[in-house]
Design a protein around this motif. Structure first.
Motif, PDB file in Angstrom:
ATOM      1  N   ASN A 169       4.778   5.364  -2.106  1.00  0.00           N
ATOM      2  CA  ASN A 169       3.585   4.238  -1.721  1.00  0.00           C
ATOM      3  C   ASN A 169       3.329   3.625  -0.743  1.00  0.00           C
ATOM      4  O   ASN A 169       2.303   3.484  -0.219  1.00  0.00           O
ATOM      5  CB  ASN A 169       4.071   2.966  -2.537  1.00  0.00           C
ATOM      6  CG  ASN A 169       3.195   2.297  -2.881  1.00  0.00           C
ATOM      7  OD1 ASN A 169       1.823   2.369  -2.815  1.00  0.00           O
ATOM      8  ND2 ASN A 169       3.629   0.946  -3.516  1.00  0.00           N
ATOM      9  N   HIS A 170       4.357   3.354   0.014  1.00  0.00           N
ATOM     10  CA  HIS A 170       3.600   2.805   1.577  1.00  0.00           C
ATOM     11  C   HIS A 170       2.671   4.072   2.169  1.00  0.00           C
ATOM     12  O   HIS A 170       2.107   3.689   3.253  1.00  0.00           O
ATOM     13  CB  HIS A 170       4.978   2.815   2.066  1.00  0.00           C
ATOM     14  CG  HIS A 170       4.601   1.202   3.489  1.00  0.00           C
ATOM     15  ND1 HIS A 170       4.093   0.735   4.038  1.00  0.00           N
ATOM     16  CD2 HIS A 170       4.748   2.851   4.762  1.00  0.00           C
ATOM     17  CE1 HIS A 170       3.913   0.641   5.461  1.00  0.00           C
ATOM     18  NE2 HIS A 170       4.468   1.825   5.557  1.00  0.00           N
ATOM     19  N   GLU A 171       3.540   4.690   2.628  1.00  0.00           N
ATOM     20  CA  GLU A 171       2.875   6.374   3.328  1.00  0.00           C
ATOM     21  C   GLU A 171       0.711   6.454   2.280  1.00  0.00           C
ATOM     22  O   GLU A 171      -0.200   6.455   3.311  1.00  0.00           O
ATOM     23  CB  GLU A 171       2.944   7.944   2.843  1.00  0.00           C
ATOM     24  CG  GLU A 171       4.481   7.576   3.539  1.00  0.00           C
ATOM     25  CD  GLU A 171       5.445   8.646   3.791  1.00  0.00           C
ATOM     26  OE1 GLU A 171       4.952   9.942   2.558  1.00  0.00           O
ATOM     27  OE2 GLU A 171       6.894   8.981   3.836  1.00  0.00           O
ATOM     28  N   GLU A 172       0.948   6.467   0.597  1.00  0.00           N
ATOM     29  CA  GLU A 172      -0.405   6.566   0.401  1.00  0.00           C
ATOM     30  C   GLU A 172      -1.155   5.485   1.048  1.00  0.00           C
ATOM     31  O   GLU A 172      -2.485   5.229   1.044  1.00  0.00           O
ATOM     32  CB  GLU A 172      -0.657   5.779  -0.634  1.00  0.00           C
ATOM     33  CG  GLU A 172      -0.350   8.236  -1.791  1.00  0.00           C
ATOM     34  CD  GLU A 172       0.459   7.810  -2.840  1.00  0.00           C
ATOM     35  OE1 GLU A 172      -0.100   6.840  -3.928  1.00  0.00           O
ATOM     36  OE2 GLU A 172       1.170   8.570  -3.527  1.00  0.00           O
ATOM     37  N   SER A 173      -0.476   4.297   1.236  1.00  0.00           N
ATOM     38  CA  SER A 173      -1.481   2.802   1.819  1.00  0.00           C
ATOM     39  C   SER A 173      -1.767   2.980   2.623  1.00  0.00           C
ATOM     40  O   SER A 173      -2.667   2.583   3.139  1.00  0.00           O
ATOM     41  CB  SER A 173      -0.092   1.794   1.375  1.00  0.00           C
ATOM     42  OG  SER A 173      -0.019   1.088   0.077  1.00  0.00           O
ATOM     43  N   THR A 174      -1.153   3.297   3.551  1.00  0.00           N
ATOM     44  CA  THR A 174      -1.543   3.222   5.050  1.00  0.00           C
ATOM     45  C   THR A 174      -2.626   4.405   5.182  1.00  0.00           C
ATOM     46  O   THR A 174      -3.376   3.473   6.278  1.00  0.00           O
ATOM     47  CB  THR A 174      -0.376   3.694   5.745  1.00  0.00           C
ATOM     48  OG1 THR A 174       0.168   4.970   5.222  1.00  0.00           O
ATOM     49  CG2 THR A 174       0.768   3.022   5.718  1.00  0.00           C
ATOM     50  N   SER A 175      -3.175   5.080   4.112  1.00  0.00           N
ATOM     51  CA  SER A 175      -4.413   5.836   4.799  1.00  0.00           C
ATOM     52  C   SER A 175      -5.772   5.495   3.832  1.00  0.00           C
ATOM     53  O   SER A 175      -6.626   6.273   4.314  1.00  0.00           O
ATOM     54  CB  SER A 175      -4.097   7.845   3.672  1.00  0.00           C
ATOM     55  OG  SER A 175      -4.177   7.535   2.946  1.00  0.00           O
TER      56      SER A 175
ATOM     57  N   TYR B  35      -6.722  -0.532   4.342  1.00  0.00           N
ATOM     58  CA  TYR B  35      -5.702  -1.452   4.561  1.00  0.00           C
ATOM     59  C   TYR B  35      -5.645  -1.421   6.031  1.00  0.00           C
ATOM     60  O   TYR B  35      -4.429  -2.907   5.492  1.00  0.00           O
ATOM     61  CB  TYR B  35      -5.009   0.448   4.701  1.00  0.00           C
ATOM     62  CG  TYR B  35      -3.057  -0.156   4.889  1.00  0.00           C
ATOM     63  CD1 TYR B  35      -2.430  -0.832   3.969  1.00  0.00           C
ATOM     64  CD2 TYR B  35      -2.855   0.388   6.456  1.00  0.00           C
ATOM     65  CE1 TYR B  35      -0.739  -0.941   4.626  1.00  0.00           C
ATOM     66  CE2 TYR B  35      -1.144  -0.083   6.945  1.00  0.00           C
ATOM     67  CZ  TYR B  35      -0.477  -0.498   5.666  1.00  0.00           C
ATOM     68  OH  TYR B  35       0.683  -1.109   6.222  1.00  0.00           O
ATOM     69  N   ASN B  36      -6.105  -1.329   7.184  1.00  0.00           N
ATOM     70  CA  ASN B  36      -5.729  -2.275   8.336  1.00  0.00           C
ATOM     71  C   ASN B  36      -5.877  -3.523   8.832  1.00  0.00           C
ATOM     72  O   ASN B  36      -6.191  -4.490   8.697  1.00  0.00           O
ATOM     73  CB  ASN B  36      -6.043  -1.601   9.390  1.00  0.00           C
ATOM     74  CG  ASN B  36      -5.498  -0.905  10.250  1.00  0.00           C
ATOM     75  OD1 ASN B  36      -4.079  -0.694   9.651  1.00  0.00           O
ATOM     76  ND2 ASN B  36      -6.027   0.590  10.416  1.00  0.00           N
ATOM     77  N   ASN B  37      -7.308  -3.245   7.242  1.00  0.00           N
ATOM     78  CA  ASN B  37      -7.605  -5.157   7.090  1.00  0.00           C
ATOM     79  C   ASN B  37      -7.025  -5.996   6.482  1.00  0.00           C
ATOM     80  O   ASN B  37      -7.239  -6.806   6.577  1.00  0.00           O
ATOM     81  CB  ASN B  37      -9.147  -4.854   6.960  1.00  0.00           C
ATOM     82  CG  ASN B  37     -10.138  -4.305   7.577  1.00  0.00           C
ATOM     83  OD1 ASN B  37     -10.505  -2.825   7.562  1.00  0.00           O
ATOM     84  ND2 ASN B  37     -10.968  -5.025   8.958  1.00  0.00           N
TER      85      ASN B  37
ATOM     86  N   LYS C  93      -4.306  -9.455  -3.905  1.00  0.00           N
ATOM     87  CA  LYS C  93      -5.029  -9.048  -4.366  1.00  0.00           C
ATOM     88  C   LYS C  93      -6.250  -8.518  -3.892  1.00  0.00           C
ATOM     89  O   LYS C  93      -6.870  -9.368  -3.324  1.00  0.00           O
ATOM     90  CB  LYS C  93      -5.653  -9.417  -6.421  1.00  0.00           C
ATOM     91  CG  LYS C  93      -6.358  -8.507  -7.040  1.00  0.00           C
ATOM     92  CD  LYS C  93      -6.936  -8.756  -8.086  1.00  0.00           C
ATOM     93  CE  LYS C  93      -7.464  -8.359  -9.154  1.00  0.00           C
ATOM     94  NZ  LYS C  93      -7.766  -9.466 -10.364  1.00  0.00           N
ATOM     95  N   SER C  94      -6.292  -7.216  -3.771  1.00  0.00           N
ATOM     96  CA  SER C  94      -7.494  -6.742  -2.901  1.00  0.00           C
ATOM     97  C   SER C  94      -8.466  -5.956  -3.505  1.00  0.00           C
ATOM     98  O   SER C  94      -8.232  -5.345  -4.723  1.00  0.00           O
ATOM     99  CB  SER C  94      -6.925  -6.304  -1.878  1.00  0.00           C
ATOM    100  OG  SER C  94      -6.592  -4.858  -2.046  1.00  0.00           O
TER     101      SER C  94
END
Length: 137
Positions: A60-66, A70-72, A108-109
């Motif tokens: 989940n973390h790996e998918e989120s960082t892509s 994510y950075n914002n 929530k984004s």
């Protein structure tokens, strides 16, 4: 816990799909075994569930960082560690929940893909904390 619920749902579906008495008897035996397993949640079964949860969190973390947003998101939430849970992800938008280590939903984004607009909402407190067009990939 989720594994037990999924197993019970699958067994219930199998029971309703069976028409013959012999199949019902076999499914009842399977149901009884599954109920016994769920009642005796002992050592190894719990360990397997914990290992699976850790694996899911890592992927989940790996998918989120892509993700392009994510950075914002990380900048706006002061780089705190959260689990990302996808609520909606279709052609037009992606909605994510950011859940803290205690399992409480904090943010929530909402990312509108066509316009690259990102909105971040603090669930218990400030409300909308970010609403801008970001650079997309």
């Amino acid at each position: 816990m989720n594994k037990t619920i999924i197993t019970l749902i699958a067994v219930a579906i199998m029971l309703t799909a069976c028409n013959s008495k012999g199949e019902d008897k076999n499914n009842n035996e399977v149901t009884e075994k599954n109920e016994q397993l769920s009642q005796t949640e002992g050592g190894q079964e719990v360990r397997q569930e914990n290992d699976q949860n850790q694996s899911n969190e890592s992927s989940n973390h790996e998918e989120s960082t892509s993700l392009p947003e994510y950075n914002n998101i990380i900048e706006q939430i002061d780089n705190k560690e959260f689990n990302f849970q996808t609520i909606t992800d279709n052609e037009g938008k992606r909605v994510l929940l950011l859940i803290d280590k205690n399992g409480v939903e904090q943010y929530k984004s909402i990312y509108i893909k066509y316009t690259n607009r990102l909105k971040i909402i603090k669930i218990n407190g400030e409300g909308l904390i970010f609403n801008e067009i970001i650079e997309g990939k």
